[in-house]
Design a protein around this motif. Structure first.
Motif, mmCIF file in Angstrom:
data_model
loop_
_atom_site.group_PDB
_atom_site.id
_atom_site.type_symbol
_atom_site.label_atom_id
_atom_site.label_comp_id
_atom_site.label_asym_id
_atom_site.label_seq_id
_atom_site.Cartn_x
_atom_site.Cartn_y
_atom_site.Cartn_z
ATOM 1 N N LYS A 155 -3.168 1.527 3.934
ATOM 2 C CA LYS A 155 -1.958 0.933 4.821
ATOM 3 C C LYS A 155 -1.443 -0.283 4.031
ATOM 4 N N ALA A 156 -2.330 -0.766 3.240
ATOM 5 C CA ALA A 156 -2.013 -1.918 2.197
ATOM 6 C C ALA A 156 -1.329 -1.451 1.041
ATOM 7 N N ASN B 260 4.099 -4.679 4.618
ATOM 8 C CA ASN B 260 4.485 -3.289 4.567
ATOM 9 C C ASN B 260 5.476 -2.665 5.526
ATOM 10 N N PHE C 214 1.454 2.881 1.110
ATOM 11 C CA PHE C 214 1.816 2.719 2.687
ATOM 12 C C PHE C 214 2.519 4.234 2.970
ATOM 13 N N THR D 217 -6.667 -7.517 3.804
ATOM 14 C CA THR D 217 -5.440 -6.783 3.834
ATOM 15 C C THR D 217 -4.504 -6.765 4.672
ATOM 16 N N THR E 4 -0.817 -7.839 3.571
ATOM 17 C CA THR E 4 -0.163 -6.780 3.004
ATOM 18 C C THR E 4 0.449 -5.899 3.859
ATOM 19 N N ILE E 5 -0.594 -5.639 4.910
ATOM 20 C CA ILE E 5 -0.118 -4.387 5.758
ATOM 21 C C ILE E 5 1.069 -5.065 6.523
#
Lengths: 205, 200
Positions: B88-89, A36, B92, A29, A32-33
């Motif tokens: 979070k991924a 974001n 969000f 992840t 992706t985090i």
């Protein structure tokens, strides 16, 4: 003795499996985090600085500006293995300012600030807040123009502190800690800028 | 009614977490400002609850009695960190509005309570049913509380009606912490009245 060995083995095994699982999920992840955080926090703050430089944006213009900022993402190595990412804000198509994100200790945790530095003069052109968990109505008012415009055109000789601490910034009433956190974050960003501005200017072109 | 179905349905009314066993109040008071947050928090807690109940029940013969709580907390914390990374991924905005309350699920009494009181003495299938029932009950309770607070406190229900204003002059204080206590207290009282009526 046997009982204790059993306890240690059981607990260690559970912790080990948990560690492996979470490590794996973190790898999956992480990207992706990071994307974001970039998209929903850093870019809007940089776009805010763009607005300060070039005037208010319509929603459609904002989309293009945000895309443009994302493609103007640069980074340099602060020290070994520690990269600093920054964005280049343009004015009339020319690189105008570089924005650096830094953190201060706020009332509700880390307070992230994006500070824009003029590429030639090194003066602050504007700030934008990235992460904020301050008290609504009090500390959260650091995002207001009334407060943030005080930082514009401050240079390296300015005292970026609240007036109570001997600086030149008017703190928000009832939110001295949050105001201090913003000042501390900007002072950090300024220290990075002062130390590395040659590298930053070079990477911005 | 089969035992598994009973383990599932008890979480929805007889032992509904927020209103009858009155556990898990910290997130219930803190995040129930909008129905969306209530739903998000409920789903996150349900995931952790089902996962930890299943695993605790599966390992119930392996975990030594003396260190069981430490083992449960490691298991629960693992699931919570999973939830945190996933929100979070992929969600969000939700993770931003729930903030610190996602990691705080680790210390949510309902989850450790179900592991200690139920999962360590029962089979996997029963424990999963118990976790799912409790989780859904918790979610429904959160959504009800959040719905009332959002409707009367902010005048709209974003989850169902978007940004339409449903009430012209809402009581803003329902969105604050004291309003949460008041709304929860009224709901608890109402639940007791209904329950007394049913029991005769």
């Amino acid at each position: 003795m046997n009982k204790y060995v059993k306890m240690i083995i059981a607990l260690s095994l559970i912790a080990l499996i948990s560690g492996i699982l979470l490590g794996g999920l973190n790898e999956l992840t992480k990207e992706t985090i990071e994307n974001n955080v970039l998209k929903f926090k850093k870019i809007p703050a940089a776009a805010h600085i763009f607005e300060i430089v070039s005037g208010k944006l319509s929603p459609e213009e904002r989309v293009t500006v945000e895309e443009n900022l994302l493609s103007n993402k640069r980074s340099f190595e602060l020290e070994e293995n520690k990269k600093v990412t920054f964005f280049v804000v343009q004015k009339e198509g020319q690189p105008y300012a570089a924005t650096i994100e830094s953190f201060g200790k706020g009332f509700g945790g880390d307070l992230g600030v994006m500070t824009g530095f003029h590429l030639q003069t090194g003066e602050i052109v504007g700030i934008g807040i990235t992460t904020l968990s301050e008290t609504p109505g009090l500390g959260s008012r650091v995002t207001e123009m009334e407060f943030s415009k005080q930082f514009s055109s401050l240079g390296k000789d300015s005292k970026i502190m609240v007036k109570k601490d001997g600086g030149e910034i008017d703190a928000i009433t009832g939110a001295t800690i949050s105001s201090r956190a913003v000042c501390a974050a900007i002072a950090n960003a300024q220290a990075v800028w002062e130390k590395h501005h040659e590298k930053i200017v070079q990477a911005s072109q | 009614m089969s035992t598994i179905a009973r383990e599932f349905t008890k979480g929805l009314w007889d032992e509904i977490p927020l209103f009858r066993i009155v556990l898990g109040l910290c997130p219930a008071l803190a995040v129930t400002t909008t129905m969306e947050n209530g739903l998000g928090m409920g789903v996150a807690a349900t995931f952790v609850l089902v996962g930890s109940n299943g695993l605790v029940s599966m390992l119930r013969k392996i975990i030594p009695n003396e260190v069981r709580v430490a083992c449960y907390i490691v298991i629960i914390a693992t699931f919570v960190v999973c939830v945190e990374m996933i929100t979070k991924a992929y969600f969000f905005a939700l993770s931003e509005s729930l903030g610190i309350f996602i990691p705080l699920i680790v210390v949510n009494c309902i989850i450790l309570g179900r592991a200690e009181a139920f999962a360590r003495k029962n089979t996997i299938v029963k424990s999963l049913a118990d976790g799912l029932g409790m989780g859904i009950g918790f979610t429904l309770a959160l959504m009800l509380l959040a719905g009332i607070r959002e409707l009367f406190g902010a005048g709209k229900l974003t989850l169902l009606f978007g940004d339409t204003i449903l009430i012209q002059h809402p009581f803003g204080f329902l969105q604050q912490a004291p309003g949460a206590f008041l709304a929860l207290g009224l709901l608890l009282g109402l639940m007791n009245v209904i329950n007394n009526k049913i029991r005769g």
